[in-house]
Design an enzyme around this catalytic site. Sequence first.
Site, PDB file in Angstrom:
ATOM      1  N   GLY A   1       0.784  -0.747  -0.444  1.00 36.25           N
ATOM      2  CA  GLY A   1      -0.053   0.086  -0.284  1.00 36.25           C
ATOM      3  C   GLY A   1       0.472   1.045   0.523  1.00 36.25           C
TER       4      GLY A   1
ATOM      5  N   ARG B   1     -10.438  -5.237  -3.519  1.00 37.57           N
ATOM      6  CA  ARG B   1     -10.639  -4.185  -2.570  1.00 37.57           C
ATOM      7  C   ARG B   1     -12.257  -2.890  -2.653  1.00 37.57           C
ATOM      8  NH1 ARG B   1      -5.715   0.092  -5.223  1.00 37.57           N
ATOM      9  NH2 ARG B   1      -5.695   0.886  -3.172  1.00 37.57           N
TER      10      ARG B   1
ATOM     11  N   ASN C   1       1.088   8.675  -8.129  1.00 34.66           N
ATOM     12  CA  ASN C   1       0.605   7.449  -8.285  1.00 34.66           C
ATOM     13  C   ASN C   1      -1.013   7.265  -8.776  1.00 34.66           C
ATOM     14  OD1 ASN C   1       1.408   5.396  -6.987  1.00 34.66           O
ATOM     15  ND2 ASN C   1       2.149   6.353  -4.808  1.00 34.66           N
TER      16      ASN C   1
ATOM     17  N   ARG D   1      -3.479   5.866 -10.860  1.00 31.86           N
ATOM     18  CA  ARG D   1      -4.229   4.168 -11.113  1.00 31.86           C
ATOM     19  C   ARG D   1      -4.992   4.194 -12.087  1.00 31.86           C
ATOM     20  NH1 ARG D   1       0.317   3.833  -9.380  1.00 31.86           N
ATOM     21  NH2 ARG D   1       1.598   2.960  -7.690  1.00 31.86           N
TER      22      ARG D   1
ATOM     23  N   GLY E   1       6.464  -0.715  -5.047  1.00 29.17           N
ATOM     24  CA  GLY E   1       7.278  -0.002  -4.335  1.00 29.17           C
ATOM     25  C   GLY E   1       8.129   0.448  -3.715  1.00 29.17           C
ATOM     26  N   ALA E   2       9.008   0.895  -5.787  1.00 31.59           N
ATOM     27  CA  ALA E   2       9.846   1.767  -5.371  1.00 31.59           C
ATOM     28  C   ALA E   2       9.470   3.287  -5.715  1.00 31.59           C
ATOM     29  CB  ALA E   2      10.640   1.486  -7.198  1.00 31.59           C
TER      30      ALA E   2
ATOM     31  N   ASP F   1       7.464   4.310  -3.660  1.00 30.88           N
ATOM     32  CA  ASP F   1       7.015   4.918  -2.462  1.00 30.88           C
ATOM     33  C   ASP F   1       8.475   4.992  -2.402  1.00 30.88           C
ATOM     34  OD1 ASP F   1       3.838   4.427  -3.362  1.00 30.88           O
ATOM     35  OD2 ASP F   1       4.467   2.229  -2.845  1.00 30.88           O
TER      36      ASP F   1
END
Length: 315
Positions: free
Chosen positions: A33, A105, A165, A167, A254-255, A257
Amino acid sequence: MDVVTFGESMVVFNPDSRGPLRYVHTFSKSLGGAEMNLAIALARLGHSVGWFSRVGDDEFGRFILNSVRAEGVDVSRVIIDKESYTGILFKEWYYTSNPNVYYYRRGSAASKISGDDIDENYIKRAKILHITGITPAISESAAEAVFKAVEIAKRNNVMISFDPNLRLKLWSIEKAREILLEIAKSANIVMPGLDEAKLLIGKNDCREIADYFLSLGVNLVAIKLGKEGCYLKNKNEEVYVAGYKVEKIEDTVGAGDGFDAGVLSGLLKKLTLRECGELANGVGAMATLVKGDIEGYPYWEQLMEFIGKRSKIER
């Protein structure tokens, strides 16, 4: 507290083999997340961080809460929702280092976060409020929560850090553009990837992208360029920082973040713009060395060794 952030955390199921998920029978469990990733990355770098969200009153929610707490992140404002479930996602690996991601989700506990869950006293204790464009995409109430948090931060002179970010599995580019650019107008720091900046504002050149956000009142723009490094610009200075070479990329999730965490760590430590870029590139690169969102994030000494600021002692 150095940084407060909030948003959905999910349990991640990583396949133990490559290929279509219909042929995969075993998975490894971890967590991920964007906001939680950043919180953990910053905590490992020695900063005081708070993360809040809503999680289900289920085993997955307990797994997330216990895991984040164990990383030294404050989770005192996390709400346990007895009526909803914790979101999950599955990764699917083919021949590239970028996995396909399948979200489960909709209707999750975190999607029900609202303005009522935003604690002004908690936010105003922080030096930086970090938000991403994922949270306003998961529900209308979550979008309202983001704007309330931004309002609180501005009223209390808390610096606002924003990663768009983008999406497109969560909303249309038209809706994303409307909401994300509105948030950017309130931010002090904006950290987009080059590709998402192109989609959001239709510009291809790093300097033009940075100038666009600076014209909105942003103080610092940090553009992620993947393996090429990053470009940072504020009102007085601009710098391109080359990336670190990674021989074998395991997982790119994750890079970005981790990159954000490096920038914020540098700012909190009052480092130069170039040094902020070096930290950001270093954390982002190290994230790709290991499968999983958070598993590759370094502690401060490890980061210093990776970027060549400290000699490594083998034994």
